[in-house]
Design an enzyme around this catalytic site. Structure first.
Site, PDB file in Angstrom:
ATOM      1  N   ARG A   1      11.816  -2.173  11.157  1.00  0.00           N
ATOM      2  CA  ARG A   1      10.794  -1.640  12.067  1.00  0.00           C
ATOM      3  C   ARG A   1      10.584  -2.624  13.219  1.00  0.00           C
ATOM      4  O   ARG A   1      10.649  -3.835  13.001  1.00  0.00           O
ATOM      5  CB  ARG A   1       9.470  -1.476  11.299  1.00  0.00           C
ATOM      6  CG  ARG A   1       9.327  -0.164  10.599  1.00  0.00           C
ATOM      7  CD  ARG A   1       8.169  -0.086   9.630  1.00  0.00           C
ATOM      8  NE  ARG A   1       6.877  -0.589  10.063  1.00  0.00           N
ATOM      9  CZ  ARG A   1       5.763  -0.507   9.345  1.00  0.00           C
ATOM     10  NH1 ARG A   1       5.790   0.099   8.156  1.00  0.00           N
ATOM     11  NH2 ARG A   1       4.618  -0.976   9.779  1.00  0.00           N
TER      12      ARG A   1
ATOM     13  N   ARG B   1      12.209  -5.832   4.846  1.00  0.00           N
ATOM     14  CA  ARG B   1      12.014  -4.376   4.846  1.00  0.00           C
ATOM     15  C   ARG B   1      12.869  -3.710   5.935  1.00  0.00           C
ATOM     16  O   ARG B   1      12.916  -4.164   7.058  1.00  0.00           O
ATOM     17  CB  ARG B   1      10.548  -4.035   5.086  1.00  0.00           C
ATOM     18  CG  ARG B   1      10.333  -2.521   5.196  1.00  0.00           C
ATOM     19  CD  ARG B   1       8.908  -2.136   5.158  1.00  0.00           C
ATOM     20  NE  ARG B   1       8.136  -2.695   6.246  1.00  0.00           N
ATOM     21  CZ  ARG B   1       6.824  -2.530   6.379  1.00  0.00           C
ATOM     22  NH1 ARG B   1       6.165  -1.847   5.460  1.00  0.00           N
ATOM     23  NH2 ARG B   1       6.183  -3.051   7.390  1.00  0.00           N
TER      24      ARG B   1
ATOM     25  N   ARG C   1       0.038  -8.864  13.612  1.00  0.00           N
ATOM     26  CA  ARG C   1      -0.563  -7.914  12.645  1.00  0.00           C
ATOM     27  C   ARG C   1      -1.456  -8.658  11.645  1.00  0.00           C
ATOM     28  O   ARG C   1      -2.510  -8.149  11.248  1.00  0.00           O
ATOM     29  CB  ARG C   1       0.530  -7.132  11.917  1.00  0.00           C
ATOM     30  CG  ARG C   1       1.124  -6.030  12.789  1.00  0.00           C
ATOM     31  CD  ARG C   1       2.482  -5.589  12.296  1.00  0.00           C
ATOM     32  NE  ARG C   1       2.441  -4.943  11.007  1.00  0.00           N
ATOM     33  CZ  ARG C   1       3.499  -4.821  10.207  1.00  0.00           C
ATOM     34  NH1 ARG C   1       4.667  -5.296  10.568  1.00  0.00           N
ATOM     35  NH2 ARG C   1       3.383  -4.210   9.043  1.00  0.00           N
TER      36      ARG C   1
ATOM     37  N   ARG D   1      -9.167   1.241   9.137  1.00  0.00           N
ATOM     38  CA  ARG D   1      -8.681  -0.088   9.472  1.00  0.00           C
ATOM     39  C   ARG D   1      -9.646  -0.841  10.374  1.00  0.00           C
ATOM     40  O   ARG D   1      -9.387  -1.979  10.730  1.00  0.00           O
ATOM     41  CB  ARG D   1      -7.383   0.098  10.226  1.00  0.00           C
ATOM     42  CG  ARG D   1      -6.249  -0.749   9.726  1.00  0.00           C
ATOM     43  CD  ARG D   1      -5.082  -0.247  10.506  1.00  0.00           C
ATOM     44  NE  ARG D   1      -3.916  -1.000  10.347  1.00  0.00           N
ATOM     45  CZ  ARG D   1      -2.873  -0.573   9.640  1.00  0.00           C
ATOM     46  NH1 ARG D   1      -2.923   0.550   8.970  1.00  0.00           N
ATOM     47  NH2 ARG D   1      -1.787  -1.283   9.636  1.00  0.00           N
TER      48      ARG D   1
ATOM     49  N   LYS E   1       0.847  -1.211   0.000  1.00  0.00           N
ATOM     50  CA  LYS E   1       0.000   0.000   0.000  1.00  0.00           C
ATOM     51  C   LYS E   1       0.880   1.258   0.000  1.00  0.00           C
ATOM     52  O   LYS E   1       0.661   2.178  -0.786  1.00  0.00           O
ATOM     53  CB  LYS E   1      -0.926   0.023   1.240  1.00  0.00           C
ATOM     54  CG  LYS E   1      -1.803  -1.198   1.388  1.00  0.00           C
ATOM     55  CD  LYS E   1      -2.669  -1.139   2.633  1.00  0.00           C
ATOM     56  CE  LYS E   1      -1.910  -1.138   3.945  1.00  0.00           C
ATOM     57  NZ  LYS E   1      -1.189  -2.411   4.235  1.00  0.00           N
TER      58      LYS E   1
END
Ligand code: AP5
Length: 216
Positions: A157, A124, A168, A85, A13
């Site tokens: 992160r 990431r 998540r 969300r 996204k």
């Protein structure tokens, strides 16, 4: 124009919203980026948000809804990434936009299988200073651990650690997947398989949104 990008953690996204924002001039509204900036600034909201974000839980609806109000009627148009969300957030957005006389022009659902999501998130990394994202698989910084743009430290992160990622995914299924059903029951949702290169996903997304992508 207001476009909602829905999809699980790691669906791309943010990657696609940044590109779309560059090509259209629309504002990229990422609640995750705003919250990470608040965390870095050690603001009251940031301190509260961090306790939820590090575990992969959602920040309470009331804080998020108050936080985004100032952005949703941006005259350049808005690309919503990571919001709404929950169904409560979606209902609140509808109410605010109705009051402002602004419609949601498109809702796009980006789907990717879970193994690929986990693979992407495990690779990431991000600059702790300017938040520039990198991926060790295909877009690593030139010097390991150092941001190409600002020289800041580039690390993973906290919520990309395995335990938080699994939570998540669970939270997405429980609280965010119903947002997809909410939008399907209110109108059209464009479905795209967000796999392949970021360039090919951008093509699919541009087609899904239509050639009329422009401000307002
Ligand atoms: P947020 O930052 O929004 O996290 P997320 O939704 O989990 O999304 P991600 O940033 O993980 O993934 P993405 O889909 O943007 O993928 P990306 O483009 O980065 O939120 C973080 C936290 O903040 C939440 O857990 C919550 O605590 C809180 N929060 C935020 N909004 C909230 C709200 N509304 N309500 C309550 N709490 C909220 O891509 C991922 C990786 O894959 C990158 O490395 C990228 O380079 C790579 N990649 C992208 N596309 C491709 C491709 N096509 N091929 C290969 N690799 C790709």
């Amino acid at each position: 124009m207001r476009i909602v990008l829905l999809g699980p953690p790691g669906a791309g996204k943010g990657t696609q919203a940044r590109r779309l924002s560059e090509s259209t001039g629309m504002k990229h509204l990422s609640t995750g980026d705003i919250l990470r900036a608040e965390v870095a600034a050690k603001s009251e909201l940031g301190l509260l948000a961090k306790s939820f974000m590090d575990k992969g839980d959602l920040v309470p609806d009331s804080n998020i809804i108050a936080m985004i109000q100032q952005y949703i009627d941006d005259p350049s148009g808005v690309l919503l990434d990571g919001f709404p969300r929950t169904v409560v957030q979606a209902e609140s957005l509808d109410k605010s936009l109705k009051e402002a006389g602004l419609p949601i022009d498109k809702v796009v659902h980006m789907s990717v299988d879970t193994d690929e999501l986990i693979r992407r998130l495990s690779q990431r990394v991000m600059c702790t200073d300017c938040q520039t994202p990198y991926n060790l698989d295909h877009s690593a910084p030139a010097k390991a651990g150092v941001c190409d743009k600002c020289g800041g430290e580039v690390i993973a992160r906290d919520d990309d650690k395995q335990e938080a990622v699994m939570n998540r995914m669970k939270v997405y299924q429980e609280l965010t997947a119903p947002v997809l059903d909410y939008y399907k029951s209110h109108g059209d949702v464009a479905e795209i398989k967000a796999i392949g290169t970021p360039d090919s996903v951008f093509e699919k997304l541009s087609q899904a949104i239509g050639t009329s992508v422009s401000a307002n």
